[in-house]
Design an enzyme around this catalytic site. Sequence first.
Site, PDB file in Angstrom:
ATOM      1  N   CYS A  82       0.854  -1.179   0.000  1.00 48.66           N
ATOM      2  CA  CYS A  82       0.000   0.000   0.000  1.00 48.66           C
ATOM      3  C   CYS A  82       0.895   1.235   0.000  1.00 48.66           C
ATOM      4  CB  CYS A  82      -0.914  -0.027   1.224  1.00 48.66           C
ATOM      5  SG  CYS A  82      -2.185   1.226   1.230  1.00 48.66           S
ATOM      6  N   CYS A 133      -3.290  14.607   3.354  1.00 50.70           N
ATOM      7  CA  CYS A 133      -4.306  14.518   2.290  1.00 50.70           C
ATOM      8  C   CYS A 133      -5.241  15.709   2.424  1.00 50.70           C
ATOM      9  CB  CYS A 133      -5.099  13.213   2.427  1.00 50.70           C
ATOM     10  SG  CYS A 133      -6.311  12.955   1.106  1.00 50.70           S
ATOM     11  N   CYS A 137     -11.129   8.859   8.041  1.00 51.80           N
ATOM     12  CA  CYS A 137      -9.742   8.496   7.723  1.00 51.80           C
ATOM     13  C   CYS A 137      -8.771   9.286   8.584  1.00 51.80           C
ATOM     14  CB  CYS A 137      -9.463   8.764   6.247  1.00 51.80           C
ATOM     15  SG  CYS A 137      -7.764   8.405   5.750  1.00 51.80           S
ATOM     16  N   GLY A 159      -2.807  10.070   1.259  1.00 54.11           N
ATOM     17  CA  GLY A 159      -3.026  10.957   0.128  1.00 54.11           C
ATOM     18  C   GLY A 159      -4.029  10.421  -0.886  1.00 54.11           C
ATOM     19  N   GLU A 160      -4.465  11.295  -1.761  1.00 48.88           N
ATOM     20  CA  GLU A 160      -5.362  10.976  -2.870  1.00 48.88           C
ATOM     21  C   GLU A 160      -4.519  10.894  -4.146  1.00 48.88           C
ATOM     22  OE1 GLU A 160      -7.579  10.293  -5.803  1.00 48.88           O
ATOM     23  OE2 GLU A 160      -8.757  10.397  -3.950  1.00 48.88           O
ATOM     24  N   SER A 199      -6.430   3.834  -6.357  1.00 54.90           N
ATOM     25  CA  SER A 199      -7.695   4.117  -5.691  1.00 54.90           C
ATOM     26  C   SER A 199      -7.961   5.620  -5.684  1.00 54.90           C
ATOM     27  CB  SER A 199      -7.654   3.592  -4.251  1.00 54.90           C
ATOM     28  OG  SER A 199      -8.835   3.926  -3.565  1.00 54.90           O
ATOM     29  N   SER A 244     -13.761   4.767  -4.051  1.00 54.59           N
ATOM     30  CA  SER A 244     -14.394   4.756  -2.730  1.00 54.59           C
ATOM     31  C   SER A 244     -15.768   5.407  -2.833  1.00 54.59           C
ATOM     32  CB  SER A 244     -13.526   5.514  -1.719  1.00 54.59           C
ATOM     33  OG  SER A 244     -12.296   4.850  -1.537  1.00 54.59           O
ATOM     34  N   ASN A 271     -18.761   4.502  -0.509  1.00 56.68           N
ATOM     35  CA  ASN A 271     -18.955   4.696   0.941  1.00 56.68           C
ATOM     36  C   ASN A 271     -20.287   5.300   1.372  1.00 56.68           C
ATOM     37  OD1 ASN A 271     -16.348   3.686   1.271  1.00 56.68           O
ATOM     38  ND2 ASN A 271     -15.438   5.718   1.257  1.00 56.68           N
ATOM     39  N   ASN A 307     -11.995   0.277  10.699  1.00 59.38           N
ATOM     40  CA  ASN A 307     -11.090   0.133  11.828  1.00 59.38           C
ATOM     41  C   ASN A 307     -11.291   1.305  12.782  1.00 59.38           C
ATOM     42  OD1 ASN A 307      -9.215  -2.231  11.175  1.00 59.38           O
ATOM     43  ND2 ASN A 307      -9.247  -1.071   9.262  1.00 59.38           N
ATOM     44  N   CYS A 347      -6.684  -0.136   6.786  1.00 60.14           N
ATOM     45  CA  CYS A 347      -7.315   0.869   5.936  1.00 60.14           C
ATOM     46  C   CYS A 347      -7.754   2.081   6.748  1.00 60.14           C
ATOM     47  CB  CYS A 347      -8.515   0.255   5.219  1.00 60.14           C
ATOM     48  SG  CYS A 347      -9.260   1.347   4.019  1.00 60.14           S
TER      49      CYS A 347
END
Length: 344
Positions: free
Chosen positions: A105, A112, A119, A162-163, A194, A217, A219, A293, A336
């Site tokens: 990952c 971000c 997140c 980050g994105e 992603s 994502s 969501n 999480n 995650c």
Amino acid sequence: MMIKIDGLILEEIRDLVNSLGEPTYRGDQIYKWVYSKAVNDFDMMSDLSKEFRKKIKEVAAFTDFTLLELKESKRDLSLKGLFLLEDGEKIESVILKDADRHTLCVSTQVGCRMGCKFCNTAQVGFKRDLTTSEIIRQVLFMKKVLEDKGGKLTNIVYMGMGEPLDNIDNVIRSLEILTDENGVGFSHRKITVSTSGVVNHLDKLFSMKKVVNLAVSLNATTDGVRSRIMPINNRFPINTLLSKLKQLPLQKRKRITIEYVMLKGVNDTIEDAKRVVQLLKGLPVKINLIVYNQTIGGEYKSSDEDVVLNFQKYLTDRNFTVFIRKSLAADIDGACGQLYAKYI
């Protein structure tokens, strides 16, 4: 100012050696040393003359990239590396172990700017984009750590801090190096980028010669909820995002991965599942339900196990492919949404 050799694509390295009065093939040699052999010292490039090594060291150098800490999960043998960058900023990379799969990952930014409420990285705020070399060095370093432990890297996901599409140019350059057979030589079929839904950069990602996999994502199933937990939805609402996904030139048998973090009492009802079916109808997708999480003091909680299973069953009964993402590396804060530098 010294040129950072470990962030250049092949053509740029060729141009550099040509500017030094050297033949093009010298650039090819350096390119292979840097990316295929993961060497970050010109003096170790044995097929280059001492004279040329001296010459190139006057104009080019390697990016400072230092391992500060390496943690190994006691639960599942996942690994997390904490790295110090040249300007004193820090980033994290994680290798998630699941059966025979070792998935790296990768982070693409320090912090971000997307501000997703669930997140931890979002709590850092946005510091800066990572350079091409800083993205690549994560891969080369963690790949070597894994190999030294007898493992083999099987997959790479751009899902760290980050994105990725917010740093689109450096992400694309890194992907070109990773998938080049004379570079790192990693299969584009085993790489996934992603996004939280940065719609305006999807065309650029899909213009690459070797198109990687895409994960989005979602969501949430209404703009109200999605905007509340993912501010990017205010700019690119659900219908805009899904319309764009339907226009993408997907290769035959390719599917988009839809990521759906299960948040208790927020997006986990059967009514939400019904809306997922309507929203994704006609799109070639597979769905990952991600068990959230929980973090200390966090606003959100994990959906109950039976709720997640019922959600999955509702979708699979309607012919969707649905996986429940296991919680990996949670004990080293590598799961995650947990890549958050606590030292900040």
